[in-house]
Structure formats: structure tokens, C-alpha cells
Design an enzyme around this catalytic site. Sequence first.
Site, PDB file in Angstrom:
ATOM      1  N   ASP A  36       0.864  -1.177   0.000  1.00 24.47           N
ATOM      2  CA  ASP A  36       0.000   0.000   0.000  1.00 24.47           C
ATOM      3  C   ASP A  36       0.908   1.237   0.000  1.00 24.47           C
ATOM      4  O   ASP A  36       1.406   1.636  -1.046  1.00 24.47           O
ATOM      5  CB  ASP A  36      -0.893  -0.125   1.249  1.00 24.47           C
ATOM      6  CG  ASP A  36      -1.952   0.946   1.366  1.00 24.47           C
ATOM      7  OD1 ASP A  36      -2.422   1.443   0.343  1.00 24.47           O
ATOM      8  OD2 ASP A  36      -2.339   1.278   2.510  1.00 24.47           O
ATOM      9  N   LYS A  73      -1.213  -1.367  -4.575  1.00 23.25           N
ATOM     10  CA  LYS A  73      -1.967  -0.120  -4.776  1.00 23.25           C
ATOM     11  C   LYS A  73      -0.962   0.983  -5.101  1.00 23.25           C
ATOM     12  O   LYS A  73      -0.544   1.728  -4.213  1.00 23.25           O
ATOM     13  CB  LYS A  73      -2.704   0.275  -3.492  1.00 23.25           C
ATOM     14  CG  LYS A  73      -3.912  -0.554  -3.124  1.00 23.25           C
ATOM     15  CD  LYS A  73      -4.534   0.039  -1.851  1.00 23.25           C
ATOM     16  CE  LYS A  73      -5.574  -0.863  -1.240  1.00 23.25           C
ATOM     17  NZ  LYS A  73      -5.953  -0.422   0.132  1.00 23.25           N
TER      18      LYS A  73
HETATM   19  P1  IMP Z   1       1.800  -0.498   3.839  1.00 21.76           P
HETATM   20  O1  IMP Z   1       2.800  -0.599   4.933  1.00 21.76           O
HETATM   21  O2  IMP Z   1       1.108   0.848   3.858  1.00 21.76           O
HETATM   22  O3  IMP Z   1       2.343  -0.827   2.463  1.00 21.76           O
HETATM   23  O4  IMP Z   1       0.631  -1.490   4.180  1.00 21.76           O
HETATM   24  C1  IMP Z   1       0.797  -2.839   4.088  1.00 21.76           C
HETATM   25  C2  IMP Z   1      -0.119  -3.582   5.037  1.00 21.76           C
HETATM   26  O5  IMP Z   1      -1.321  -2.878   5.318  1.00 21.76           O
HETATM   27  C3  IMP Z   1      -0.569  -4.866   4.386  1.00 21.76           C
HETATM   28  O6  IMP Z   1       0.324  -5.915   4.682  1.00 21.76           O
HETATM   29  C4  IMP Z   1      -1.939  -5.080   4.990  1.00 21.76           C
HETATM   30  O7  IMP Z   1      -1.822  -5.799   6.195  1.00 21.76           O
HETATM   31  C5  IMP Z   1      -2.454  -3.719   5.261  1.00 21.76           C
HETATM   32  N1  IMP Z   1      -3.355  -3.232   4.187  1.00 21.76           N
HETATM   33  C6  IMP Z   1      -3.089  -2.319   3.235  1.00 21.76           C
HETATM   34  N2  IMP Z   1      -4.125  -2.124   2.401  1.00 21.76           N
HETATM   35  C7  IMP Z   1      -5.102  -2.968   2.841  1.00 21.76           C
HETATM   36  C8  IMP Z   1      -6.437  -3.258   2.372  1.00 21.76           C
HETATM   37  O8  IMP Z   1      -6.959  -2.716   1.371  1.00 21.76           O
HETATM   38  N3  IMP Z   1      -7.115  -4.203   3.074  1.00 21.76           N
HETATM   39  C9  IMP Z   1      -6.599  -4.842   4.173  1.00 21.76           C
HETATM   40  N4  IMP Z   1      -5.364  -4.601   4.629  1.00 21.76           N
HETATM   41  C10 IMP Z   1      -4.604  -3.676   3.966  1.00 21.76           C
END
Ligand code: IMP
Length: 185
Positions: free
Chosen positions: A107, A135
Site C-alpha cells: 500500500d 496499490k
Molecule cells: P503499507 O505498509 O502501507 O504498504 O501497508 C501494508 C499492510 O497494510 C498490508 O500488509 C496489509 O496488512 C495492510 N493493508 C493495506 N491495504 C489494505 C487493504 O486494502 N485491506 C486490508 N489490509 C490492507
Amino acid sequence: MQVADISNDIDHVLLTHDQIEAKLAEVAKQIDHDYADKDLLIVAVLKGAINTLVGLTEKMAIHAPMDFMSISSYGSGTSSSGTITVRADLTTDVKGKDILIVEDIIDSGFTLNWLIDRLKERGAKSVEVFPLLNKPSRRKYPVSIKYPGYEIPDEFVVGFGLDCDEKYRNLDSIAVLKPSVYQGE
Ligand code: IMP
Ligand code: MG
């Protein structure tokens, strides 16, 4: 769990089980090829990556040593909290290993960016990532993705390991919830 079991909660399905399986088969083949002569260790990020890990490794033809790390960048809500909590660490020494991180979704990139740095600090020989979902519009921390999964729009998704407050992880596809489901929290 299938979409029909929770149809009241689902706005729309983003990826069917068959689409997910097809992607996992494609990536498994590439990994077989790329890691044939390497000292592979798959690192799965709990809990969300479990479904992807199982689906991927059962399609691989080479051995898949694996270890787990439980880290969290989210509270119970739907946006990243910006700090990483390590709930459980690896039990394997990663020194000299060719690490493949399996993740449910990238994300902001915060989680993977952090994890890649930690594994390199510990002496991993190489670190690559396979996030089933991506994303790109949300990226704040750059991560080079060797094995891209599916690119999805900026919507909160559940299923195939991904949860909303610990629910929907066992849904066999990837779906977008009705806003009322999480706005009511
Ligand atoms: P990041 O650190 O912002 O890249 O987020 C990664 C983590 O956030 C993922 O491993 C998920 O556990 C959670 N996450 C991000 N987007 C979603 C979503 O749309 N649904 C559920 N969990 C999400
Ligand atoms: Mg996660």
C-alpha cells in the site's frame, strides 16, 4: 468462505479465486526458474500473507523453506498507523540467504520498505518481494517489486488473507466491502 456467504457485506468482487490462482501459478513458475540454484528462504508476513504463501508454494516445483514474521502497521482500522510493531520474529538466521518476501498487499510501502532494510541489515544475500496486490497510487515509500501481483485501485479490500478487523481473511477471493461495513466501526 465465499462471496455468497457474505453477500450483504460485499460491494463488489475485485479478483476471483481463479484469477488469484492463475497469478500464483505464473509467479511460482518464475520463482522455480530464478531460485533453482539459490539458497531460498521465503519470509511471509503474518497474518495476511498466509493464503498467498500456501497458494504460491504448493505450485512451486522447487523446495520452499519458509519462516514467518508477524508485524503490523495497522491498528484495527483501514489506514496505516505509520509505526511497525514486531509481534513475532523469524527463527531462521537469514545470513547469506536469498530471501523472497511474500506479502498480501503493498500500500504505502512502509511495511516492505522497513522489512527489506531489516533483512539486509541481518546479512541476507538478496531480498526480493512478491506482494499479491499492489496499490501504486498510495505509494509513499519506494519498493522495487521483482514479482508484481495484481495492481488494484485505491479501495480497501478484504479476502485471501486480508482482513477488516480480523474478519474476511478466509474469503476465497478479493472483494471491496460496502462502506457501511467499516464506517460503522
Ligand atoms: P503499507 O505498509 O502501507 O504498504 O501497508 C501494508 C499492510 O497494510 C498490508 O500488509 C496489509 O496488512 C495492510 N493493508 C493495506 N491495504 C489494505 C487493504 O486494502 N485491506 C486490508 N489490509 C490492507
Ligand atoms: Mg500485512
